[in-house]
Design an enzyme around this catalytic site. Sequence first.
Site, PDB file in Angstrom:
ATOM      1  N   CYS A   1       0.818  -1.217   0.000  1.00  0.00           N
ATOM      2  CA  CYS A   1       0.000   0.000   0.000  1.00  0.00           C
ATOM      3  C   CYS A   1       0.847   1.259   0.000  1.00  0.00           C
ATOM      4  CB  CYS A   1      -0.933   0.008   1.194  1.00  0.00           C
ATOM      5  SG  CYS A   1      -0.159  -0.468   2.720  1.00  0.00           S
TER       6      CYS A   1
ATOM      7  N   ALA B   1     -12.313  -9.033   4.027  1.00  0.00           N
ATOM      8  CA  ALA B   1     -12.019  -9.996   5.101  1.00  0.00           C
ATOM      9  C   ALA B   1     -10.575 -10.462   5.058  1.00  0.00           C
ATOM     10  CB  ALA B   1     -12.965 -11.199   4.991  1.00  0.00           C
TER      11      ALA B   1
END
Length: 446
Positions: free
Chosen positions: A53, A185
């Site tokens: 990220c 999830a």
Amino acid sequence: MSDRDLYLVGLSHKSAPLEIRERVALTGDPLKAALQELTGRDGVGEALVVSTCNRVEVLVHAQGDGAARAFFTDRAADAGGHLYVKQGREAVRHLFRVAASLDSMVVGEQQILGQVKEAYGVACAAGTAGSYLSRLCNRAFATAKRVRTDTDIGRGMTSLSQVAVELVEKIFGDLAGRAVLLVGAGKMGALSAKALAGLGADRILVANRSAERGLALAAQVNGAFRAWEELPHLLVEADVIIVSTGAERYVVTREMVLAAMRVRRHRTFCLIDLSVPRNVEPACATLSDVFAYDVDDLEKVVATTVDARRDEAARAEAMVEAEVQAFTQERRARAALPVLGKLRRHAEDIARAEVERTLAHLGGLDEKGRRSVEAMALAIVNKLLHGPTTRLKKAAASGDTELPSAAASLFGIEVSEPDAPQAAAQPAQGEDPEAKPAGAAPPLPS
């Protein structure tokens, strides 16, 4: 190729905004294809891509950095002005610091080592990590483990999920009477749920495309799984939404949030996007009563934790530097030792040729006489090479490359880099993706 032929080219949260980083981030089959494309270019021997990220970095063992640069500019033409390039020892140091979480947005965070291991595993699976990158990566993993074990750099707030939770606490205080929605999830969702547990949320809801994974996470956090199709309605129920999916598009749009806010009667809620590429449309941040943040916004929260880790980070930096030095010396030693073997073989070949020529002229020598001549020739070789061998071994041990290079040049010896068996890939499960700056995010609460 030598250590000087190692190049690292990259973008990170320190050099480039999110809207550029997300355009070059790759995972799965597209990443494998990109790696194979890299090693298919002239002069590129091995390649690895770390894509998280907060960073996308390309490591190549190659004759230049052109292919690594093209990896970025082919995907985002404006990426060129944000790239950093490191070569040789500087590239080794950077990789070691990244693996040890010293270059992370949250210094000491635990996910980056798993992400680097996963990147190495993908490169092995794609056939682009050979003996050089295998040795380099395994040394980086060992360095990171040493830093984690021998310092307290990992204490306290050590993940983006925890940073997000601290931000939620600043906005709402505790979460009594409020609901939390986890969209996605994966590991980031699980980490977020664990970190949120201490704030006393009444309900934790989990929405995920895969019901199996969503149900598993919901059970893990004592929450309730809700079908993906219910997402627009869940935005009405939840007060805190944390999004971390692997989608390559927005899963929460401005229109969805606007519709939810009408039903909520503009009751404030917090929307945190931990995904890269971004999964929340940046325009959500312009809506009234919506606190919307992405990964780059979280960096401002992280700044408050820097002082607490400064001493431990300094200790970790010293450890990394020692490991870089050890790796460099080891590599130099590996380059020096082959000179010894080739020099000895070269001398012995000459001695044997001269023995055969001498025996042909002498003629009539019995077997004992022949063996005596051969032994004398090899004894001369051993005595002549004893001093040079001792000095070359010392040079190899100390990391001195000048003497072995001079010896190779003097005797006309060509030495290629020794191969080592490729280390088996042991990818640790990677962690989160990363996010980008939403231009109109409201100011962070103080």
